[in-house]
Design an enzyme around this catalytic site. Structure first.
Site, mmCIF file in Angstrom:
data_model
loop_
_atom_site.group_PDB
_atom_site.id
_atom_site.type_symbol
_atom_site.label_atom_id
_atom_site.label_comp_id
_atom_site.label_asym_id
_atom_site.label_seq_id
_atom_site.Cartn_x
_atom_site.Cartn_y
_atom_site.Cartn_z
ATOM 1 N N ARG A 68 9.298 2.062 9.789
ATOM 2 C CA ARG A 68 8.949 3.054 8.760
ATOM 3 C C ARG A 68 8.959 4.469 9.309
ATOM 4 O O ARG A 68 9.358 5.416 8.624
ATOM 5 C CB ARG A 68 7.563 2.731 8.174
ATOM 6 C CG ARG A 68 7.137 3.664 7.060
ATOM 7 C CD ARG A 68 5.948 3.134 6.289
ATOM 8 N NE ARG A 68 4.681 3.263 6.967
ATOM 9 C CZ ARG A 68 3.945 4.374 7.004
ATOM 10 N NH1 ARG A 68 4.371 5.475 6.412
ATOM 11 N NH2 ARG A 68 2.779 4.400 7.631
ATOM 12 N N HIS A 72 0.833 -1.218 0.000
ATOM 13 C CA HIS A 72 0.000 0.000 0.000
ATOM 14 C C HIS A 72 0.864 1.262 0.000
ATOM 15 O O HIS A 72 0.520 2.259 0.645
ATOM 16 C CB HIS A 72 -0.943 0.039 1.201
ATOM 17 C CG HIS A 72 -1.978 -1.048 1.210
ATOM 18 N ND1 HIS A 72 -3.253 -0.894 0.738
ATOM 19 C CD2 HIS A 72 -1.905 -2.339 1.637
ATOM 20 C CE1 HIS A 72 -3.932 -2.013 0.882
ATOM 21 N NE2 HIS A 72 -3.136 -2.920 1.418
ATOM 22 N N PHE A 126 1.075 -14.288 4.560
ATOM 23 C CA PHE A 126 1.098 -12.941 3.990
ATOM 24 C C PHE A 126 2.442 -12.575 3.358
ATOM 25 O O PHE A 126 2.488 -12.080 2.235
ATOM 26 C CB PHE A 126 0.679 -11.908 5.038
ATOM 27 C CG PHE A 126 0.445 -10.540 4.470
ATOM 28 C CD1 PHE A 126 -0.667 -10.269 3.691
ATOM 29 C CD2 PHE A 126 1.346 -9.510 4.706
ATOM 30 C CE1 PHE A 126 -0.876 -9.005 3.154
ATOM 31 C CE2 PHE A 126 1.138 -8.243 4.182
ATOM 32 C CZ PHE A 126 0.027 -7.987 3.401
ATOM 33 N N ASN A 185 -10.293 -2.765 2.680
ATOM 34 C CA ASN A 185 -10.000 -2.773 1.248
ATOM 35 C C ASN A 185 -11.288 -2.519 0.478
ATOM 36 O O ASN A 185 -12.378 -2.532 1.054
ATOM 37 C CB ASN A 185 -9.426 -4.136 0.824
ATOM 38 C CG ASN A 185 -7.938 -4.269 1.143
ATOM 39 O OD1 ASN A 185 -7.242 -3.277 1.362
ATOM 40 N ND2 ASN A 185 -7.456 -5.491 1.160
HETATM 41 C C1 HEM Z 1 -1.831 -11.008 7.484
HETATM 42 C C2 HEM Z 1 -2.302 -10.179 6.585
HETATM 43 C C3 HEM Z 1 -1.799 -8.778 6.434
HETATM 44 C C4 HEM Z 1 -0.635 -8.229 6.866
HETATM 45 C C5 HEM Z 1 0.467 -8.903 7.625
HETATM 46 C C6 HEM Z 1 -0.646 -6.846 6.435
HETATM 47 C C7 HEM Z 1 0.378 -5.961 6.629
HETATM 48 C C8 HEM Z 1 0.390 -4.675 6.208
HETATM 49 C C9 HEM Z 1 1.498 -3.780 6.335
HETATM 50 C C10 HEM Z 1 2.835 -4.129 6.945
HETATM 51 C C11 HEM Z 1 1.122 -2.587 5.843
HETATM 52 C C12 HEM Z 1 1.957 -1.310 5.756
HETATM 53 C C13 HEM Z 1 1.590 -0.475 6.921
HETATM 54 C C14 HEM Z 1 2.462 0.741 7.103
HETATM 55 O O1 HEM Z 1 3.629 0.732 6.724
HETATM 56 O O2 HEM Z 1 1.947 1.723 7.665
HETATM 57 C C15 HEM Z 1 -0.220 -2.717 5.412
HETATM 58 C C16 HEM Z 1 -0.962 -1.715 4.899
HETATM 59 C C17 HEM Z 1 -2.288 -1.853 4.640
HETATM 60 N N1 HEM Z 1 -3.038 -2.994 4.732
HETATM 61 FE FE1 HEM Z 1 -2.439 -4.783 5.301
HETATM 62 N N2 HEM Z 1 -1.812 -6.580 5.803
HETATM 63 C C18 HEM Z 1 -2.532 -7.755 5.786
HETATM 64 C C19 HEM Z 1 -3.763 -7.945 5.266
HETATM 65 C C20 HEM Z 1 -4.555 -6.930 4.920
HETATM 66 C C21 HEM Z 1 -5.946 -7.052 4.673
HETATM 67 C C22 HEM Z 1 -6.756 -8.346 4.741
HETATM 68 C C23 HEM Z 1 -6.389 -5.809 4.417
HETATM 69 C C24 HEM Z 1 -7.787 -5.373 4.154
HETATM 70 C C25 HEM Z 1 -8.772 -5.752 4.918
HETATM 71 C C26 HEM Z 1 -5.293 -4.894 4.486
HETATM 72 C C27 HEM Z 1 -5.367 -3.538 4.307
HETATM 73 C C28 HEM Z 1 -4.311 -2.693 4.379
HETATM 74 C C29 HEM Z 1 -4.387 -1.300 4.065
HETATM 75 C C30 HEM Z 1 -5.622 -0.538 3.634
HETATM 76 C C31 HEM Z 1 -3.122 -0.778 4.228
HETATM 77 C C32 HEM Z 1 -2.698 0.655 3.945
HETATM 78 C C33 HEM Z 1 -2.917 1.500 5.134
HETATM 79 C C34 HEM Z 1 -2.534 2.905 4.784
HETATM 80 O O3 HEM Z 1 -3.242 3.501 3.941
HETATM 81 O O4 HEM Z 1 -1.558 3.415 5.326
HETATM 82 N N3 HEM Z 1 -4.189 -5.605 4.811
HETATM 83 N N4 HEM Z 1 -0.655 -4.006 5.631
#
Ligand code: HEM
Length: 804
Positions: free
Chosen positions: A470, A176, A262, A249
């Site tokens: 980060r 993202h 993941f 999402n």
């Molecule tokens: C085990 C599964 C998942 C892991 C380990 C994971 C991990 C991460 C990580 C590390 C980030 C970056 C965050 C940052 O640097 O601030 C991120 C961002 C994000 N993840 Fe996940 N994610 C997973 C599953 C999901 C799922 C299922 C969704 C949706 C329901 C999702 C939605 C998002 C969104 C929207 C962001 C961006 C947030 C922003 O706008 O700063 N992720 N995720």
């Protein structure tokens, strides 16, 4: 005691939130009209309060280019005080906070958007200083021993400036990375206290400030907006009891069921490690290799190959919390809940060929769209709805609600609207806000709780962990955009980049020395985890119902319209064509057979392959069958905003009927659309009956794909000139191919003939999106045009022959 998200555990205690953030300047100041190259526009007062001249000024000045100017006065201009600019939102909110006598708040002090403005800085007309506050006399020349001599080590002004510059980049998000964000508020429709003690749902009309970040997943920070990808839809609610992040999402399911997978998923979809190709794309071997070995991803793949993965705008896509969460009320009763956001503008998408071309024409397409809509006062709105069900009901479902690859069909549990979100202010500073915002699924408030969804459980750990590197240490909750509006009090101390100056000698609990932070929480006041009974063996594995990988993928497929089905087939064909290893393609086809044989056959046909036998199922249990769910179609939500913000190209050349073009332009503006005068070069075109018209953008700089529709006004000579222009012909052909409405007045029809645009649909009936008009019939034709434009596209052009 409060968490670092400000969850006080005491109802209302310590809250400094009394009003909700609103925009300081959603409407562009009309002073910008000074730069308006089109001096000869109509002046007619609009019913809505914004007069036509203002609107035309705004459009002519191209919203994307006035953002800074709207806030910071340009040389020779006087900034319009924020309070003078009346917007729908300021009228509703009336939240301006007190200003100092001069009208200028002191540096670092909040001006118009309490409470989140408390740290906004405006340097206009301020003396430049070093970071130590020392006034700078010369910011252009370094300190040297003689004019041609060496630079002196003692030049602390130079060294501070360069040192800061050297460290201006931080790591981008691991996923993202590319996103855009906006401020706004959430307004609750009703008192939900029977279900949850979450304060934001405690009363009808209660407003809570939000910050929302939309994103793509796979691409790097500088990648294109219109890649085929899932979109992030992350909402930070600054509630009275601390921050609640609903990190969702635009697709309600996910690729995998367990957080353990993941890193593998992300490694597979990211550019391949040996050559860092491809950027922001899943169409490559490693992604499909992983997917074809991971049948649990099948349902999600159906969504990502559909038009959901190429939205027209962040304003026209849904958002989902994905996981099942819990709501907990004041007496500790709990129900399960799923969260859904639906845009008032409806759900609309691009077509794939268009998305590819937009990547070149305007890689910032979605970012610009969001920014411009908010600057224009066209505030994006999304309704929040919940699906609520008990644990007993969940036990009777043919799927496991802890499995993030499954939806709860709306036919099984209807949606209950509970509030709306309005995005009414663009960030002041991309880095400070959009880049530094840190969402986290662990940020919940009293009244909301987790479930045992094993994907959710892993996420609870991942976000904080990644943000520590980060954002450079454990104190990123103090960064203004992350700080709760409630006060934070606890015994956490020190660490990199600590901002808070904690007073007193006590930073532990219990203590007998007084001061410090007494613990005031307790059962049902502070956050309490729902006491779910758990007596189980420690195991690595998954529940039996998780092994059904296909029945909901089939449900999705069967709920799509023929047009959407064709697009899904096209998506699979494109992606798998890019895959080089035949065995991977074959494995994917063998998975698709389990979804639908016709789907598999159509994809196989595009790949020049035979349909292989189905991949063995992971379960011996009979798979459930679902009735189709019409709400899974994008067309189920046409939207309520008509043609507002739809971009319409008005093609002109020398010989255009200038009066007709102006009338068309004004009529579109009056209905909220965004017309543009498009020609082969900048400058003026001469009208056939005299007069001139300024071209706003050229056919090259503003190609077909960035518009939702086009119109050719009357004018024989202009029609001939456009018919000779390769760019104009390409423009029309792409408008047609991308199913966009086309209106031609009088001789403008020549252009359609020269571009070989058929008047009829493939089934022989007249194409409702090709609208011809006589010069005296333009208003009626425009009405028909607007009707088709409001419906977004004429997809019927595509359905011959249907692929399934
Ligand atoms: C085990 C599964 C998942 C892991 C380990 C994971 C991990 C991460 C990580 C590390 C980030 C970056 C965050 C940052 O640097 O601030 C991120 C961002 C994000 N993840 Fe996940 N994610 C997973 C599953 C999901 C799922 C299922 C969704 C949706 C329901 C999702 C939605 C998002 C969104 C929207 C962001 C961006 C947030 C922003 O706008 O700063 N992720 N995720």
């Amino acid at each position: 005691m409060a968490t670092n998200q400000g969850n006080t555990g005491v109802d209302g205690a310590g809250s400094i939130l009394s009003t909700v953030a609103g925009p300081s300047n959603a409407k562009p100041p009309s002073s910008l009209g000074n730069n308006n190259p089109q001096g000869d526009v109509l002046l007619e007062k609009q019913a809505g309060g914004m007069d036509l001249a203002d609107q035309i000024d705004y459009n002519v000045n191209k919203p994307g280019e006035y953002g800074d100017a709207a806030r910071d006065p340009q040389p020779g201009q006087t900034a319009k005080p924020a309070s003078d600019i009346v917007t729908a939102s300021t009228a509703v909110e009336n939240i301006a906070s007190p200003k100092t006598g001069s009208g200028q708040p002191p540096i670092g002090v909040n001006n118009t958007n309490a409470p989140l403005d408390r740290v906004r800085a405006d340097s206009s007309d301020r003396v430049m200083t070093t970071n130590q506050g020392v006034p700078i006399a010369d910011n252009q020349n370094s300190l040297k021993a003689g004019l041609r001599g060496p630079t002196l080590m003692e030049d602390f002004i130079l060294r501070e400036k360069i040192t800061h510059f050297d460290h201006e980049r931080i790591p981008e998000r691991i996923v993202h990375a590319r996103g855009s964000a906006a401020h706004g508020y959430f307004e609750s429709y009703q008192d939900l206290s029977a279900l949850t003690r979450a304060n934001i749902f405690s009363a009808p009309g209660k407003k809570t400030p939000v910050f929302v970040r939309f994103s793509t997943v796979a691409g790097e920070r500088g990648s294109t907006d219109t890649a085929r990808d899932v979109r992030g839809f992350a909402v930070k609610f600054y509630t009275d009891e601390g921050n609640w992040d609903l990190v969702g999402n635009n697709i309600p399911v996910f690729f995998i069921q367990d957080a353990m997978k993941f890193p593998d998923l992300v490694h597979a979809v990211k550019p391949e490690p040996h050559n860092a190709i491809p950027q922001a794309a899943s169409a490559h071997d490693t992604f499909w290799d992983f997917a074809s070995l991971m049948p649990e991803s099948m349902h999600m793949l159906m969504w990502t190959m559909s038009d959901r993965a190429i939205p027209r705008s962040y304003r026209t896509m849904q958002g989902f919390g994905v996981h099942t969460f819990r709501l907990v009320n004041a007496v500790g009763d709990s129900v399960f809940v799923k969260f859904h956001w639906s845009p008032l503008a409806g759900t609309h998408s691009l077509v794939w060929d268009e998305a590819v071309k937009i990547s070149g024409a305007d890689p910032d397409f979605h970012r610009r769209d969001l920014w411009e809509a908010i600057e224009a006062g066209e505030f994006p709105e999304y309704e929040l709805a919940i699906q609520v069900f008990t644990e007993e009901q969940a036990d009777s479902f043919p799927f496991d609600v802890l499995d993030a690859t499954k939806i709860v069909p709306e036919e099984l549990v209807p949606l209950q609207p509970i509030g709306k979100m309005v995005l009414n202010r663009n960030p002041d500073n991309f880095f400070a806000e959009t880049e530094q915002v840190a969402f986290c699924t662990a940020h919940i408030v009293p009244g909301i709780d987790f479930t045992n969804d094993p994907l959710l459980q892993g996420r609870i750990h991942s976000y904080v962990d990644t943000q520590i590197s980060r954002l450079g240490g454990p104190n990123f909750h103090e960064i203004p955009i992350n700080a709760p509006v409630t006060q934070v009090h606890n015994n956490q101390r020190d660490g990199m980049h600590r901002q808070t100056i904690n007073r007193g000698r006590v930073s532990y609990e219990p203590n007998s020395l007084g001061g410090g932070c007494p613990f005031q929480g307790g059962k049902m006041t502070g956050f309490t985890s729902f006491p779910q009974p758990m007596v189980e063996d420690k195991v690595r594995g998954k529940p039996a119902l998780f092994a059904d990988h296909y029945s909901q993928a089939r449900l999705f497929w069967q709920s799509q319209t023929p047009v959407e089905k064709n697009h899904i087939i096209g998506g699979f064909r494109f992606e798998l064509t890019r895959v080089q290893v035949p065995a991977i393609r074959e494995r994917m086809l063998s998975m698709l057979v389990n979804v639908d044989e016709a789907l598999a056959a159509a994809v196989a046909d595009g790949l020049g392959m035979d349909v292989p036998p189905p991949q063995p199922l992971a379960t011996t249990r009979p798979l459930p069958s679902y009735p189709p769910s019409p709400s899974l179609s994008l067309f189920a939500r046409p939207g309520q905003t008509g043609i507002h913000t739809r971009r319409v190209a008005v093609l002109v050349a020398n010989g255009t009927d200038v009066d007709s073009a102006r009338a068309i332009y004004a009529s579109l503006l009056a209905d909220g659309a965004v017309p543009r005068i498009v020609g082969s070069k900048l400058g003026k075109v001469a009208g056939c009956h005299g007069g001139t018209l300024d071209v706003e953008i050229t056919l090259e700089a503003g190609p077909s794909v960035i518009y939702d529709a086009m119109i050719v006004p009357a004018g024989e000579q202009a029609a001939q000139a456009l018919s000779m222009d390769a760019n104009a012909l390409e423009f029309v052909r792409l408008q047609y191919r991308h199913c966009k409405p086309i209106m031609v007045v009088d001789a403008g029809a020549q252009l359609l003939a020269k571009a070989d645009i058929p008047a009829n649909l493939p089934d022989g009936t007249p194409d409702p999106g090709i609208i011809g008009a006589e010069p005296n019939d333009v208003p009626a034709a425009l009405d028909a045009f607007k009707e088709v434009l409001a419906a977004h596209r004429v997809y019927l052009r595509e359905t011959d022959p249907p692929m399934v």
